[in-house]
Design a protein around this motif. Structure first.
Motif, mmCIF file in Angstrom:
data_model
loop_
_atom_site.group_PDB
_atom_site.id
_atom_site.type_symbol
_atom_site.label_atom_id
_atom_site.label_comp_id
_atom_site.label_asym_id
_atom_site.label_seq_id
_atom_site.Cartn_x
_atom_site.Cartn_y
_atom_site.Cartn_z
ATOM 1 N N SER A 159 0.538 -1.201 -0.062
ATOM 2 C CA SER A 159 0.105 -0.078 0.013
ATOM 3 C C SER A 159 0.427 0.814 -0.153
ATOM 4 N N ARG A 160 0.186 2.593 -1.034
ATOM 5 C CA ARG A 160 0.835 3.574 -0.396
ATOM 6 C C ARG A 160 1.229 4.665 1.326
ATOM 7 N N ASN A 167 -4.842 5.497 4.497
ATOM 8 C CA ASN A 167 -5.691 4.884 4.602
ATOM 9 C C ASN A 167 -5.960 4.880 3.337
ATOM 10 N N TYR A 168 -5.098 4.058 3.027
ATOM 11 C CA TYR A 168 -5.391 3.111 1.089
ATOM 12 C C TYR A 168 -5.665 2.376 1.119
ATOM 13 N N GLY A 169 -6.111 1.821 -0.119
ATOM 14 C CA GLY A 169 -6.825 -0.122 0.018
ATOM 15 C C GLY A 169 -5.655 -0.723 -0.590
ATOM 16 N N TYR A 170 -4.983 -1.536 0.215
ATOM 17 C CA TYR A 170 -4.377 -2.790 -0.218
ATOM 18 C C TYR A 170 -4.489 -3.241 -1.375
#
Lengths: 113, 111
Positions: A94-95, A99-102
């Motif tokens: 992930s970034r 809270n960005y998706g995996y």
């Protein structure tokens, strides 16, 4: 197409062997994760890494170690494989930003006999 | 100790029906709630996600409903299709570095 690539789809190893599971991502992601997936238990976090050379224990690190020498590669090591480590292993990245998706790899199904 | 509890474990729905999967969490510090879809032989793929500042998010036939006070969220699949048959995982995280997953729901949509 962005990818997380796990080197093996299926592995069969003997009890006591040292096992390496390799994961490579081409998205320049900072964060990488190793999960194991078992029926009825969902995905359980083994180890994760926010940067090269760093690692953090997840919920079930016993019997495992990891290595992250390069940003794109995160390896899971079973120091001495046991039958209770028979499972599906999933790598994800992930970034850094919150809270960005995996993005998951397709998984490695490991059988220890 | 499961931080995210998911139900049901399996679900069978007729084509065209509504599939509903529920999740509950304990840690009020969670601030990101994604749902993942996994087909056999594949890794989970992000389906839809919500943050706690909204109560509902809709993307096509998929809707997340979020109840912050009850610490619950659910996935609704409208007009369910056989191609939706998969395993669905809810998850919760803080800052993308503490993602915790539910146990999964195996959805079967019958034609």
């Amino acid at each position: 197409d962005v990818k997380v690539t796990q080197s093996s789809r299926y592995l069969v190893k003997r009890t006591g062997e040292k096992v390496f599971l390799e994961c490579v991502q081409d998205m320049d992601h900072e964060n990488m994760f190793w999960y194991r997936q078992d029926p009825g238990l969902g995905l359980r976090l083994i180890y994760f890494s926010y940067d090269v050379k760093m690692k953090e224990k997840g919920d079930i690190p016993e019997g495992y170690s990891v290595s992250r020498e390069k940003k794109e590669r995160f390896s899971l090591i079973l120091e001495s494989a046991s039958t209770n480590q028979t499972s599906m292993y999933l790598c994800a990245s992930s970034r850094e930003v919150a809270n960005y998706g995996y993005t998951f790899g397709s998984g490695t199904r490991l059988t220890v006999v | 100790q499961q931080q995210v509890k998911q139900s049901p474990q399996s679900l069978i729905v007729q084509k065209g029906g509504i599939s509903i999967i529920n999740c509950a969490y304990e840690n009020t510090a969670f601030d990101y709630f994604p749902w993942y879809q996994q087909f056999p032989g594949k890794g989970p793929a992000l389906l839809i996600a919500i943050r706690p500042d909204v109560s509902e998010k809709k993307e096509g036939r998929f809707t997340i409903s979020f109840n912050k006070s009850a610490k619950q969220f659910s996935l609704h699949i409208m007009d369910s299709q056989p191609g939706d048959s998969a395993t669905y995982f809810c998850a919760a995280s803080m800052r993308s570095n503490d993602m915790r997953f539910g146990a999964g729901t195996r959805l079967t949509v019958k034609p």
